[in-house]
Design a protein around this motif. Structure first.
Motif, PDB file in Angstrom:
ATOM      1  N   THR A 146     -20.241  19.654 -11.388  1.00  0.00           N
ATOM      2  CA  THR A 146     -20.103  18.400 -10.657  1.00  0.00           C
ATOM      3  C   THR A 146     -20.867  18.497  -9.346  1.00  0.00           C
ATOM      4  N   GLY A 147     -20.953  17.340  -8.675  1.00  0.00           N
ATOM      5  CA  GLY A 147     -21.638  17.328  -7.390  1.00  0.00           C
ATOM      6  C   GLY A 147     -20.954  18.213  -6.373  1.00  0.00           C
ATOM      7  N   ARG A 148     -19.630  18.267  -6.428  1.00  0.00           N
ATOM      8  CA  ARG A 148     -18.895  19.122  -5.498  1.00  0.00           C
ATOM      9  C   ARG A 148     -19.264  20.575  -5.702  1.00  0.00           C
ATOM     10  N   ASP A 149     -19.323  21.007  -6.963  1.00  0.00           N
ATOM     11  CA  ASP A 149     -19.690  22.406  -7.260  1.00  0.00           C
ATOM     12  C   ASP A 149     -21.130  22.697  -6.859  1.00  0.00           C
ATOM     13  N   ALA A 150     -22.015  21.722  -7.098  1.00  0.00           N
ATOM     14  CA  ALA A 150     -23.415  21.933  -6.754  1.00  0.00           C
ATOM     15  C   ALA A 150     -23.594  22.089  -5.253  1.00  0.00           C
TER      16      ALA A 150
END
Length: 1964
Positions: free
Chosen positions: A1205-1209
């Motif tokens: 996800t964007g958070r992980d990225a």
């Protein structure tokens, strides 16, 4: 030669047969047209390859026709006319045919065999016209009538496979496969019946009667036997399509049918198989045409139209089918039959009986050429001798020499060297042609006289080469070479004549033999050995060069010497020589075999190949002596075995070339050859002039009977078939004894080598351990070689002995390791053999009958289903092997030994097979009887087989396969499963080295047979279990095996990867590194993202490993799997996809947690300027960052939790930003702006912080050109300062300051800080009036945090005026000072705890950026107050500030040292962190550290929580920067190494190791203090005062010992002595006020550490054991004396009176024993002694001392046992002789003894430490210590019951087994009590330990404990009684009781003992 039988056509009819032939129409089939001549040219053209060539000139190829000129010469030009006429006369005679005639006919038939004549295949031409069938014409009789009688005889008795391809029946097609051609009858073996016989047949319809069968040609009975169809077999010839259609046409047109037309007219020959493999119809059966039935599967005709001229085929519904009418019979009951699988049948027709020469009439034509050659040879020899004798006469009269003779000595004439060579050649030729006996005796005697002068002349020459010679001396020696050469050739001439096996005694003169023998001996001793041993040294360099310059001459001399020795070898095999000759040659041969050669050619004068030839001749000579002298065989083996030490090791050891090109040791070949020779029969009768060697070489007498007098009842095969039991008995009297003799010799050899190997090591002086490995490798190399059948026997015996060693509980660890290693080698060889058989059997040519039979037999043998009678069949694998060896015998005569061995083994197996059958089968028993007779004759005469039988040529591949099949049924190969089970069971052994060795052995087996891993393999489970073993060595071996398993079976990868990842955190650095390397290979092979993520996660954690090499490897592997694959990646679609997948993998890995900080460090190291791949890695990282921005705006996917996800990225982008800001672009930063717009209201703080951190790292790379963007960012960040968390505020404040710097305006921040300071000031004023409420406290917390963060990140000194205006009373110089002064009052003790924490946090943040504030009085006094209060929450604030400050200083120092030089100036040498002055704030750091070091140390050693770890981190930074003296922190780190918190212990270990490396001398002085500190830490903080932790036993100071590995062994020994000395005490000053005295606890801590330390060398173990013994001796003497005098009231001046101590020492712990009668002063009626009375405190003091010394002695005993000290030096302890080890032995690593664990000593020490519980236990402890000091249990002679107990726990080397440790009992060590003898006590009285060897000890019954020497009554004078002496001599010594096998007897025979165990060959 054709057989023009019926329906076999050699050509078409004439042109006038049908008019369509000339008109070009398609002719009709001419099935019945006979012929009278062959084809013409034009008729044959359509069937030749020239049919496509037109036009054709007939002049090119002359038209063949009968009667024209024959292309071959007439037979009269080849065979002499009179012989042919004689044959014709015999053939026309009415008498019985002679043997000679039958033999010639057989030879012609062999020439006409199918394989010996060419075959031509012609193209099928147009069909000829067919007409009605005509009656058979007598063409066959017409042609045969013109032949001669002999030709007609050949014609009538010969069947030639021939088939003319007619258009009508081009082929016969069966339902199973391709076409089979028709042919005349061939005597072939029938194939097994097919399933056709089980197919139900329909009821036949009426049909015309079948035609009568044709009469078969007459054949001999042998042919009928060979051609007879097998029993109980039905074979149906299926007609072709054309025959079916013709039959159908005939059925449709009855008018045209006749009795000769129908399906029965298919050509069938009764009595012989059909050429296509079909048998005739059984009698009484006929084939009929019947209508087809529904569902009946019949062959369908081809859809093609029928040929022209044939009627139209019937419709499908009317077509006929074939059925077989079987006469009605009784219904078959299927239950009465069993389904028997097809098995290979022996090929009886491959072995043909030869015709004996004695049965032939007239001269044998075979001997015609031989006689001519013999006559020519005799003529040549006669001419030579005539010329030689004439030359002799002329020389004697004229006294001159010529090319034939020369005059030597006293006018004696001898042959020249060239004439001698020619004479030898002529003599050898006459001997080989069996005409040597026809040479006149006087000629030979005269030739002897011509040779003797040259032999006698050499006696006067000095041919010895001296090492002291120079070049001139050697040149002078070279002048003697012609005479030496002539003498050697003269000797060879004489020996050649002696080897001709003539009966005249005059041809065997003893003086000639003696001269030849002396010449051989002198050549070897004086020439060969000095030349071979000559080396280019300082003293022999001149001679070396001189000899090297004459290498060609010396090579010729060596060749002549080799030939001479070869003839001597032949002589002793054919002539009965004296023992002197035999012994001399045996000694010379042994010297040559075991003489050491150089490893490199350049170091030797002669080529090693030249000497290898001599060595091979010596081996042959020794073999001959061995064969002919059974009585000397034992001595020969002894000589060989005792000379093994002289053999070279390594690659130069294998110089004996095998047939297949591989090499083995010459001694290995010699041993195998001798053992094989033992299986051959030797005739004990030796004549005076001639030796009859092996019975297989015996000659026959004139009556055709054998010369020996041995008689047997069975005289021929037919009698053997009838009396099969007698034949087997006669064979059993020959073969098994020979095989047992061979086995006995092999057993002798194997036991000798194994017993010697058990007493040596691979690195020791004795080479037997390495030699055993070489022998096993050689034997396994020869295992499948039929030339060396003894290899299997030797390996089998070795295998039995190795299994005994493994299964014997008393075997030592080295012995078991050796056994497992060799079993692994043998198991691998067996597995390789099985794989080879499987491969070869599958690739064998199916067209070869022998190959097919062997292939089927191999398949049965692999499945262990081969029938014994098939294995020993006359035409089975044994026969094929023997025939192959016989075919090569003329090239290699040494194969006779292999043939003898295999035949004896064949015979023994045949006897065993006969005995194994319980049922009676007449046919089988008769065949076994014949086999027994044949084998008996083969054993008696090696040439019997070749003279009686012929066999098909056997290829090398077939021979190897045959022999491999034999091996598969051998006990060795059948034990493969047992070997594998032993290896698998050893993986669960209680010894780590055994488990490790078993894994390596399993690895060897797996390499040859990976199928073991298939399915639910138990091997895989055991390997995985070993990967979690307690031993590092076992885990390492298991990992290596896991890697091998995965490479061989990739399907196991997923199952085993988890285990590999678990080993990343292994305790052993080597195991961790192996696991990482293995995981890298798995990662690169596998595309599973979850698996890759798990591997990467584990690798990232290892970047923080305490071992530097592990850290480096982890970083390297991460680079290789994450970045290296993308170097130079193209911007293609595939590249982008792989990059996106890799980004997803990285995101998933970081998402797993715990690797963010680690990945940051990896990236920094990867992108550092010094990295080799920095540029390529930077490019890859830039692409990865760009690809991750594609994921930034992706939300959570509820369906797939693993999807990024964007958070992980953003989390991964944050890591990349921390590592290298230049990876980001401005456009990428703009994309992140949206994520900070709502930062204050953001629910996901992780996203906000990630974006802010990225900005914090990347924004400094921007310029003022992006001012608008920067202003927008500041606009978003400024409002959130008062709302965000502390962690986020840190990054937000850093971003604001960066933006302000770039925009060159910081007024916003100055006003923000000023506002906060003003608020704090107001709160201070308010707090002076009243306490602050919660709202005010929160306000202060926020204000102080803002001030602290601003002070940490911002430099606001440019706005100092603004701050002074707001604080007019403040007189500071910096804004940071103002911040500290405003906030620090809130840290006063009067403030609440929350306010103090916030104030200290703020002050610490400001001081990090402005370290000068640390030395401000108000700051350090406040800090000191906090440390004095010891409030952990406040101390944490200070420690955190100091940590950040010190870390920043370290980083600043590193960056300064790595900065490039300015303006090209030379860069200064990198400053060490240990040198003060490396940074700008060194003075502040040093002052602060010295001020608070004691407090920091207190915090680090007071707990084990995070608070303590924070203090340890501060100490570590101080240590790295060298801010204090090493001894200030060294003790602390050593103490903290024992912490149970792994983070604390690892960090302390790293720092301690660094200190020891740099300041070893300084740190070593503090080790004693550190030990005391560690004990206090364990007692007070860890709450465990013991010195080790169990399961497994690990000393708490093991990390200290790990660091000491850096030091020299001498320093470690010095430390161990100091360590042991800490236990010492003064009994009078021992404090016992505590429940367990402190010194007792401290001593136990040290003692248990000593027990479980991993010592590096044997010298260290000896050092600590010696130190313990000295301490117990010195201190124990005082304690023992005090106990005796005070507790047991023993006085020295009273010896005759009974004392309480005597009574107590004689009693057990709880019971009294009556005193022995006869002891003075101790009577049976004496009253019991009173209880000892002693002060309780004093008793506790004495007991405490006894406890320490008893525990110390337990450890000493345990160390001696576990490391086997003294057990290898027999007689050392018993005899009182102390053996001092050499320095190289002391430097070796110690090896632990099998079965001894620490459980017993752990329990014993724990039990001793409970001795202070009550007075009774204290008294018992004192008594036990007195007994220890008085009685040396190590020299007790055990009684029978104790002997049995000890035998259960002691191995063959005197080492203890599983039950091994038993307190302070017997130990067979080298400490004999000398340390306790003559040691003065405190009173000056001598002390002495007693060894209980008296009569009481030797006798039976329980043993009395002896009193001390001072109290023991005087012993009676005189010698002991005879009975006691005898009983003592009969009892084994203490060591013998501890030995599993007893003492070895001296001498060679004593070496050869059974290794032990009940495992023998019966196990198989």
């Amino acid at each position: 030669m054709a057989n023009p039988g019926p329906h076999n056509y050699n050509g078409p009819p004439s042109h006038s047969a049908h008019p369509s032939a000339a008109s070009g129409e398609q002719p009709r089939p001419a099935t019945t047209m006979p012929f009278t001549r062959p084809f013409t040219l034009y008729e044959a053209l359509p069937y030749t390859p020239f049919s496509s060539i037109a036009p054709f000139n007939s002049d090119i190829l002359p038209p063949p026709s009968i009667g024209s000129a024959s292309p071959a010469p007439p037979v009269t030009d080849i065979v002499p006319g009179h012989d042919f006429a004689a044959l014709n006369q015999e053939a026309s005679s009415q008498n019985a045919q002679s043997r000679r005639l039958q033999q010639v006919v057989g030879q012609v038939q062999n020439l006409l065999a199918r394989g010996n004549i060419p075959q031509y295949k012609f193209k099928t031409g147009p069909n000829m016209a067919a007409g009605p069938p005509a009656p058979e014409t007598p063409a066959r009789q017409v042609l045969a009538a013109s032949l001669t009688p002999f030709s007609k005889m050949v014609f009538d008795h010969t069947s030639i496979p021939f088939r003319f391809l007619t258009p009508e029946t081009p082929t016969l097609r069966t339902s199973e496969g391709p076409a089979k051609s028709l042919s005349t009858p061939i005597p072939t073996k029938k194939e097994p019946p097919t399933d056709h016989k089980h197919t139900p047949l329909p009821t036949p319809a009426p049909a015309p009667a079948p035609a009568p069968p044709k009469q078969e040609p007459s054949r001999s009975p042998t042919d009928r036997k060979l051609q007879a169809p097998p029993k109980a077999r039905i074979e149906i010839p299926l007609p072709t399509k054309s025959q079916l259609e013709a039959a159908a046409t005939a059925a449709a047109a009855p008018a045209n049918t006749s009795g000769a037309h129908g399906i029965a007219n298919v050509p069938i020959k009764h009595g012989s198989p059909d050429p296509a493999g079909f048998a005739p119809f059984p009698h009484g059966q006929a084939a009929h045409l019947i209508p087809p039935r529904p569902g009946l599967d019949v062959p369908q005709p081809s859809p093609n139209l029928p040929p022209a001229g044939l009627p139209q085929a019937l419709p499908a519904s009317e077509k006929a089918v074939i059925a077989i009418e079987i006469p009605s019979a009784a219904k078959i009951n299927k239950e009465e039959y069993l389904a028997v699988p097809d098995e290979p049948e022996p090929l009886e027709d491959m072995s043909v009986r030869r015709r004996k020469r004695d049965d032939l009439d007239g001269d044998d034509i075979y001997s015609l050429d031989m006689r001519q050659r013999a006559d020519a040879a005799l003529n040549d020899l006669r001419i030579f001798l005539h010329n030689a004798f004439q030359a002799e006469d002329y020389a004697l009269t004229q006294r001159t020499s010529d090319e034939m003779v020369t005059v030597v000595g006293d006018n004696e004439v001898t042959l020249t060297a060239a004439a001698q060579a020619k004479a030898q050649t002529l003599l050898a030729k006459t001997i080989s042609l069996n005409c040597y006996k026809r040479v006149p005796l006087d000629h030979l005697l005269r030739l002897f006289r011509l040779s003797e002068p040259a032999l006698k002349q050499i006696d006067s020459l000095d041919i010895k080469i001296d090492e002291a010679w120079g070049a001139a001396d050697f040149d002078q020696w070279l002048l003697q070479l012609p005479g030496l050469e002539m003498a050697m050739r003269a000797a060879r001439t004489c020996l050649r004549m002696m080897c001709g096996e003539r009966e005249e005694k005059q041809l065997y003169p003893e003086d000639v033999i003696e001269h030849s023998l002396n010449l051989c001996k002198r050549l070897i001793d004086d020439v060969v050995i000095p030349i071979v041993e000559l080396r280019s040294t300082q003293h022999t360099a001149e001679l070396f060069r001189a000899v090297a310059s004459s290498k060609k001459k010396m090579g010729s001399l060596f060749t002549d010497c080799q030939k001479l020795l070869s003839l001597m070898s032949t002589l002793i095999s054919k002539v009965d020589t004296s023992d002197t000759v035999t012994n001399t040659l045996e000694f010379a041969a042994s010297r040559l075999i075991f003489m050491e050669t150089v490893s490199a050619e350049k170091d030797s004068v002669m080529d090693t190949q030249k000497f290898d030839g001599l060595r091979l001749v010596a081996m042959d000579m020794l073999s001959h002596i061995f064969v002919l002298n059974p009585a000397q065989r034992q001595g020969i083996f002894d000589e060989i075995l005792t000379s093994l030490e002289k053999l070279p090791l390594g690659r130069r050891a294998r110089t004996f070339k095998l047939v297949d090109g591989s090499s083995i040791q010459p001694v290995s070949a010699l041993i195998m050859r001798l053992i094989q020779t033992s299986a051959g029969r030797v005739d004990g009768r030796r004549s005076k002039s001639k030796a009859s060697a092996i019975v297989s070489d015996e000659e026959t007498n004139g009556d055709g009977q054998h010369a020996n007098q041995e008689s047997f009842m069975i005289q021929d095969e037919e009698q053997a078939a009838v009396q099969h039991s007698t034949a087997i008995q006669e064979l059993d009297s020959l073969a098994p004894p020979l095989l047992e003799t061979s086995k006995a010799n092999a057993t002798y050899v194997v036991k000798f080598i194994v017993n010697r190997a058990l007493k040596s090591t691979k690195s020791g002086d004795a080479p037997y351990r390495n030699l055993l490995d070489l022998f096993v490798e050689d034997f396994t190399t020869c295992l499948d070689n039929p030339d060396w059948p003894a290899a299997e026997l030797l390996l089998r015996l070795l295998m039995v002995m190795m299994v005994n060693l493994v299964e014997n509980d008393k075997s030592g660890v080295p012995a078991k390791n050796m056994a497992l290693e060799l079993l692994g080698t043998m198991g691998a060889a067996i597995s390789k053999l099985r794989g080879h058989v499987r491969k070869v059997a599958g690739a064998i040519d199916s067209a070869d009958e022998l190959g097919t039979f062997l292939s089927e037999l191999a398949a049965s043998a692999l499945e262990l289903k081969a029938r014994p009678d098939h294995m020993i069949a006359w035409t089975g694998p044994y026969r094929a092997t023997v025939e192959y060896l016989e075919s090569r015998f003329s090239q290699d005569p040494h194969l006779a030994s292999a043939i003898s061995f295999i035949v004896s083994d064949w015979g023994a197996k045949a006897c065993a097979c006969y005995d194994s059958f319980e049922d009676d089968s007449r046919e089988r028993d008769q065949e076994l009887g014949r086999l027994a007779y044949r084998l008996r004759e083969m054993i008696r005469d090696r040439r019997w087989l070749s003279s009686e039988y012929s066999f098909k040529d056997v290829s090398q591949t077939q021979a190897r396969l045959s022999y491999s099949i034999i091996l598969l049924k051998s006990p060795l190969c059948e034990a493969f499963s047992g070997i594998l089970n032993i290896l698998l069971n050893s993986m669960a052994s209680d010894q780590p080295t055994v488990r490790s060795k078993s894994l390596k052995s399993i690895n060897q087996v797996l390499e040859t047979d990976p199928s073991i891993l298939d399915g639910d393999s138990v091997v895989v489970q055991l390997i995985l279990r070993c990967s979690n073993d307690s031993s590092t060595q076992v885990r390492d071996s298991a990992l290596g095996l896991i890697g091998k398993c995965i490479s061989m079976r990739p399907a196991l990868e997923e199952k085993m990867t988890e285990t590999v990842i678990d080993r990343f955190a292994d305790a052993g650095p080597g195991v961790r590194k192996r696991a990482m390397k293995l995981a890298k290979d798995i990662y690169l092979r596998n595309n599973n993202r979850a698996l890759r993520s798990a591997i990467a996660n584990g690798l990232l954690h290892r970047v923080q490993d305490p071992e530097e090499s592990v850290r480096d490897l982890a970083r390297q592997v991460i680079e290789e799997i994450w970045f290296a694959p993308f170097h130079g990646l193209e911007n293609s679609a595939a590249g982008q996809i792989s990059l996106s997948e890799h980004v997803s993998l990285m995101v998933s890995t970081v998402k797993r947690g715990g690797v963010a900080n680690v990945l940051d460090k990896v990236l920094q190291s990867l992108l550092a300027p010094g990295s080799k791949s920095a540029e390529a890695s930077r490019e890859v990282c830039s692409k990865l960052v760009a690809s991750m921005f594609d994921l930034v705006n992706i939300g959570d996917s509820g369906g797939d939790p693993s999807a990024p996800t964007g958070r992980d990225a953003l989390q991964v982008l944050m890591i990349f930003a921390k590592a290298e800001a230049r990876l980001f672009t401005f456009e990428q930063l703009r994309l992140l702006k949206s994520h900070i717009t709502g930062i204050s209201s953001s629910d996901d703080l992780a996203v906000s912080r990630a974006v802010v951190v990225i900005y914090r790292r990347v924004l400094p790379q921007l310029s003022s050109a992006q001012a608008h963007f920067l202003a927008d960012v500041r606009k978003e960040l400024m409002p959130v300062v008062s709302k965000v968390t502390r962690a986020l505020l840190d990054d937000v404040m850093a971003c604001l300051w960066i933006i302000s710097t770039l925009l060159e305006t910081s007024e916003h921040l100055a006003r923000l800080v000023l506002s906060s300071l003003t608020g704090i000031q107001k709160l201070r004023a308010l707090s002076q009036r009243e306490p602050l409420d919660q709202l005010k406290v929160r306000q202060f917390d926020r204000y102080s945090l803002i001030v602290g963060m601003a002070g940490k990140h911002c430099n606001l000194d440019s706005h100092l005026d603004m701050f002074k205006k707001a604080f007019p009373k403040w007189n500071g110089e910096t804004v940071s000072k103002l911040m500290v002064d405003v906030v620090v009052p809130f840290a006063a003790p009067s403030q609440p705890l929350e306010i103090r924490k916030a104030a200290l946090d703020s002050v610490g943040l400001v001081c990090q950026a402005s370290p000068r504030n640390y030395v401000s009085a108000n700051v350090y006094t406040t800090f000191q107050q906090v440390f004095d209060d010891q409030i952990p929450a406040l101390e944490t604030m200070i420690l955190r500030s100091l940590k950040e400050f010190l870390f920043a200083e370290e980083k600043r120092s590193e960056e300064a040292s790595e900065a490039p030089p300015i303006n090209g100036a030379k860069s200064e040498k990198k400053r060490e962190l240990t040198v003060i002055g490396g940074t700008n704030y060194d003075d502040v750091a040093s002052a602060t550290t010295h001020r608070f070091l004691r407090e920091i140390t207190r915090i680090a050693t007071s707990t084990q929580d995070e608070h303590a770890f924070l203090a340890v981190e501060v100490l570590a930074s101080i240590n790295r920067q060298g801010l204090v003296h090493p001894k200030e922190t060294g003790v602390t780190f050593i103490t903290l190494e024992t912490s149970t918190n792994p983070r604390i212990s690892e960090l302390a270990f790293i720092e301690h190791k660094a200190l020891h490396t740099k300041h070893e001398t300084v740190v070593e002085r503090e080790y004693v203090k550190a030990i005391q500190s560690a004990f206090a830490y364990q007692r007070d903080i860890v709450k465990d005062p013991r010195g080790a932790t169990p399961n497994p036993f690990t000393p708490k100071m093991h990390l200290l010992m790990e660091v000491l590995k850096i030091s020299k062994s001498k320093n470690r020994q010095k430390f161990l002595e100091k360590f042991c000395a800490q236990v010492d005490f003064d009994i009078s000053k021992l404090d016992t006020s505590e429940t367990i005295p402190s010194h007792v606890q401290y001593s136990r801590f040290i003692i248990e550490n000593l027990a479980f330390f991993e010592y590096i060398t044997v010298g260290e173990v000896h050092c600590i054991v010696s130190a313990i013994e000295k301490l117990v001796t010195s201190t124990g003497a005082n304690v023992a004396q005090a106990i005796e005098s005070e507790v047991f009231q023993l006085r020295v001046d009273v010896l005759d009176e009974p004392t309480p101590s005597q009574q107590l020492l004689a009693e057990g712990p709880g019971q009294g024993q009556p005193s022995q009668p006869g002891q003075p002063g101790v009577g049976a009626s004496q009253p019991p002694a009173p209880e000892p009375t002693v002060d309780f405190a004093r008793l506790r003091q004495l007991t405490a001392g006894s406890m320490i010394l008893l525990a110390l002695w337990e450890v000493r005993t345990y160390l001696r046992r576990v490391y086997g000290l003294g057990t290898t030096r027999r007689g050392g302890a018993e005899s009182g002789i102390k053996v001092k080890l050499q320095s190289k032995d002391l430097a070796k690593p110690p090896v632990k003894v099998q079965g001894i664990t620490g459980d017993k000593v752990w329990e014993e020490i724990g039990s001793i430490m409970e001795s202070l519980a009550d007075r009774g236990r204290m008294t018992a402890t004192c008594r036990a210590f007195i007994e220890l000091m008085n009685v040396d249990k190590e020299f007790l002679v055990l009684n029978e019951e104790e002997d049995e107990d000890v035998d259960m726990g002691v191995d063959d080397e005197g080492e203890f087994g599983e039950d091994g440790y038993s307190g302070s009992g017997a130990e067979d060590g080298d400490f004999d009590g000398g340390a306790l003898q003559n040691t003065p006590s405190s009173t000056g009285r001598g002390r002495k330990r007693k060894a209980q060897h008296g009569a009481g000890g030797a006798g039976g019954g329980p043993k009395k404990k002896q009193a001390r020497s001072g109290s023991q009554p005087p012993r009676k004078r005189g010698r002991p009684s005879k009975q006691s002496v005898e009983r003592r001599s009969q009892e084994p010594s203490g060591h013998a009781l501890a030995s599993g096998y007893g003492q070895s007897q001296p001498g060679l025979v004593g070496e050869v003992q059974n290794v032990g165990g009940a495992f023998d060959e019966d196990w198989f």
